[in-house]
Design a protein around this motif. Sequence first.
Motif, mmCIF file in Angstrom:
data_model
loop_
_atom_site.group_PDB
_atom_site.id
_atom_site.type_symbol
_atom_site.label_atom_id
_atom_site.label_comp_id
_atom_site.label_asym_id
_atom_site.label_seq_id
_atom_site.Cartn_x
_atom_site.Cartn_y
_atom_site.Cartn_z
ATOM 1 N N PHE A 216 0.938 -1.376 -0.038
ATOM 2 C CA PHE A 216 -0.297 -0.108 -0.042
ATOM 3 C C PHE A 216 0.872 1.241 -0.259
ATOM 4 N N ARG A 217 2.163 1.187 0.922
ATOM 5 C CA ARG A 217 3.462 2.629 0.264
ATOM 6 C C ARG A 217 3.588 2.600 -1.085
ATOM 7 N N ARG A 218 3.867 1.232 -2.307
ATOM 8 C CA ARG A 218 4.169 1.857 -3.401
ATOM 9 C C ARG A 218 2.990 2.686 -3.153
ATOM 10 N N ILE A 219 1.187 1.572 -3.344
ATOM 11 C CA ILE A 219 0.201 2.421 -4.328
ATOM 12 C C ILE A 219 0.059 4.006 -3.712
ATOM 13 N N LYS A 220 1.105 4.256 -2.575
ATOM 14 C CA LYS A 220 0.358 5.482 -1.991
ATOM 15 C C LYS A 220 2.038 6.317 -3.132
#
Lengths: 580, 580
Positions: free
Chosen positions: B12-16
């Motif tokens: 989810f950090r990659r996505i953010k």
Amino acid sequence: MSATVPLGQYLFRRIKDLGTEHILGVPGDFNLTLLDEIYNVPGLRWVGCCNELNAAYAADGYARIKGSPAVLVTTYAVGELSAMNGVAGAYAEHAGMIHIVGMPARMLQKARAMLHHTMEPNMDPAVYIRMAAPIRKTYAYLMDDKTMAEEIDRVIVACVQSRLPAYIYVPADVVSVPLDAKRLDTPLDTAVRNSNSGIEDHIISLVLSEIEKASHPVILADVLTIRHGGLELTRKLAEITQFPSYSTPLSKGIIDENAPYYNGVYNGKVSFPGVAEGVESSDLVLNLGPLLSDSNTGGFTRTIRDENLIYLGHAYCQVKGEKFDGVHFLPILKRIVGELESQSQNYNVPRPQQKPRLEPPVLSKASSGEIRQSYIWQRLGRFFKENDIILTESGTAQFGAPDATFPPNAKYITQIFWSSIGYTVGACLGALVAAKELRHPGRVILIVGEGSLQMTVQEIGTYIRYGFKPIIFVVNNKGYSIERAIHGPEQEYNDVSLIWDYQKMLEFFGARQDKGGRAKSQAAKTIEELEAVLNDEDFGNGDSIQLCEIHMDKFDYPWRLSTQVDITRERMKKATSSSS
Amino acid sequence: MSATVPLGQYLFRRIKDLGTEHILGVPGDFNLTLLDEIYNVPGLRWVGCCNELNAAYAADGYARIKGSPAVLVTTYAVGELSAMNGVAGAYAEHAGMIHIVGMPARMLQKARAMLHHTMEPNMDPAVYIRMAAPIRKTYAYLMDDKTMAEEIDRVIVACVQSRLPAYIYVPADVVSVPLDAKRLDTPLDTAVRNSNSGIEDHIISLVLSEIEKASHPVILADVLTIRHGGLELTRKLAEITQFPSYSTPLSKGIIDENAPYYNGVYNGKVSFPGVAEGVESSDLVLNLGPLLSDSNTGGFTRTIRDENLIYLGHAYCQVKGEKFDGVHFLPILKRIVGELESQSQNYNVPRPQQKPRLEPPVLSKASSGEIRQSYIWQRLGRFFKENDIILTESGTAQFGAPDATFPPNAKYITQIFWSSIGYTVGACLGALVAAKELRHPGRVILIVGEGSLQMTVQEIGTYIRYGFKPIIFVVNNKGYSIERAIHGPEQEYNDVSLIWDYQKMLEFFGARQDKGGRAKSQAAKTIEELEAVLNDEDFGNGDSIQLCEIHMDKFDYPWRLSTQVDITRERMKKATSSSS
């Protein structure tokens, strides 16, 4: 007289000859000419659904009640893909349907034209056919005039015999291909037979001899018995033998729950007190049509030793450890029931075991105040009447319903193996259609949580459109309670919209309370309010569609759900610690 | 500081970091622990949808407006299969999304346990992974701790670069696998580059030289330009060159329709008078991001000769017959615009061609009486404002909308290639979410036929749940009019329920007109009534959700639809007679 019949009509006549009177589905530009042919077959009717997933659920529900295959028609790509989860559920739980997909004309397919609903890289129209491979028994892709009639017949027979979905792909230009009309004079032979009658004889004599020898035989009748056409045979078997008889969460209702020999729902450790002991201590468990999934075995806590087990399944049979692959239970069950019936004096009727307590202390005897999971299901059980068709949605309803005592000849739909939420709202439409065909005098009762209802709500509009009159209970417990029980009870993702006004639902979809309409929407927050609804004559008489919204606490879970979750957690913990 | 981060949080950090701030989807027991990690990433939020198909449509709509990939989370089997048609549409029309599917723990997968959502014959958990093969660019199946981080990164980059769906399958136990946190310090490189810069140089010099030589160059800007991040570049290209510029049905709005160089929607023979002539007589058509499907080419009547065509696509480029495979238009377009900008004096600005008449006689100038297809679209065009996001549903709305003149900087969503009805109701949710992220000042306007609305209606409830304020036009024309135009205008299967009360819809889903709420539901049967609604200040100001039901005749089709149907029929007739 014409010696040929257009393919579309041939197909629908074959279907009508199976006893199927309604076709479910959604039109699309590649199936319109095919749909025209429905109107050329007397006695066949179209039921348009709001979307294809719901239509697939409806077909599944139809098949469960009617027995004859449901027929689902969708259009190329967009329609067939939307239906996929519904068809997969029917595959998992053996609710056979013939899924007919309208496709572009063969010429356009061969040209690989970039038509709407096609996909790159190469506009291959068969790409969707390949995607559906795991969720069907077989399929026919009608590209060759010469084999079309045989292909249709082959697929229909396979669907009826396997009780699994089967696909027929019909390019638009193929609808008018002339087929030999004379073929229709010979009905399709769809009977299930075991090819090796010697093995069948052997199994039957083994079973009969085991029954004679057993001191405490029991019947454990599971759901695939119903799916494969063994419901009435099973009821007869229990009636003749008077053996202590058990259902499972999926097969509930298969045994008359008011009969003296009914001993409850067996679900491993997730059973009423005494039930597991009764099954597991028996020296002969006649297990019919088993489906051994997690939630149908108390989280894999079913414990029946092979030496005490006769397993009669659709794919194999097994008698006390001796396995017979490829033998179908249905012809065997038929002959066993026949034998027992004709020589009912010759075998030993064993004494029924001690009956388990069917209302354990975990259930509430409250008569006022808030409506709890420990109370509601037995109360609803008393609301049910003989011949009712009862649907409980995945989630708390499905885990609560085994607490109810069902009336005689109840038909029950739940989907605790595939467990796709929203399923029952579509399946209820199919049940309503099937009940109409069966001239079924019972009511159709849908019990659905509000989170699941939100998934598929539009099909309520289809009930009303076609004048169906189900009784709908909406369990409003403010979110996905089954998920709260599993993980993250307070997490936002387990919430759903709390501001839907279910009291306005029937009206939005066109059931008018004014103008003399008696469609009522009521709500209950307490036992007293619920009693008022359940005792309202309009509500219970089945003359108009009815809704009762039951407000329940979002952290109140049926004991069967909590118990299964605990068992699963415990097992995972053990497995993780032993593997690390 | 911790040197590791749990996989779920890493993902989810990659996505953010891509700029995506909202995750769309539906929870299910196999994705719950994964969803927990959303709340551990500051600035990331969960948007729960009513069902997975709608969630996939929403993800598609989000991607079209936001540019950064949408993220869809579903659960094993039931969720991922329900989403399939929505993901397929995103694949067909290049609306990239990362579809994350929560799966059972690896241990359970390896044991082939008969868990809920699994299927016979062998309970293979990867069966659904295989089913989705044709509708994704690539996927990661996270079974091996060692490669998980790279796999996640690889799939995200592929999704951004291809603008196609990509899948990440996350077994439940994998969520907590520790990954190297340092990786997150290096942002993913998602830029689109052509590996062979020599060929790129060559193409650019060819294009620039052709532009210089051309006497009547035009720009034909199609939808894949927008999908692949070329919207602003295209607007700049038109602005710099002032070449007569055209959009297509799918790309409408890409060119400022009030600019002097805007010449209309080119759709082969299904165009306003003068439009096809303008494109087809040009000696240099700069065709950007083409998508050459039936309804985007006037039923395959686009007629541009290779010797006049510069085709700049995502998979190949072609300059006057010379084809360059594997070359992506985006870096080329960027450099061409740069070149033209820097040397705008050095190339010949050709005289714009005579502008076609953008309001041909086929359109009605009525000012009273019933609301006709020939009237409504230009009128709605005048209702639209700068920066509006406009969605038109498959069917009459989509075929009518090209008659409207759009305001500057309109963003337009329609799905005339994949053409899955009901799509826009979900896509609108995604557009609303994306507009919020973009701090988009424009309104979001949904125009949907009532038959399509019935498919996906529950997502209106999600707009209301999250406080979104779209303006919704329901075109109530009593059934599937697009299908009536194609076949069987009077056939029952083209009907839908006529008794839904759309005036009660917003209220049912929780938007209260009382208690100071200003959510209004209105209806118009005549032009006069429609004017009253459109001029109502509350209706147009975007401060609250609004609904206008427009009643139209069921046999009244937009001229573009009738014309395309005629063309298709004619072609089929010719093909059939020549092949027989």
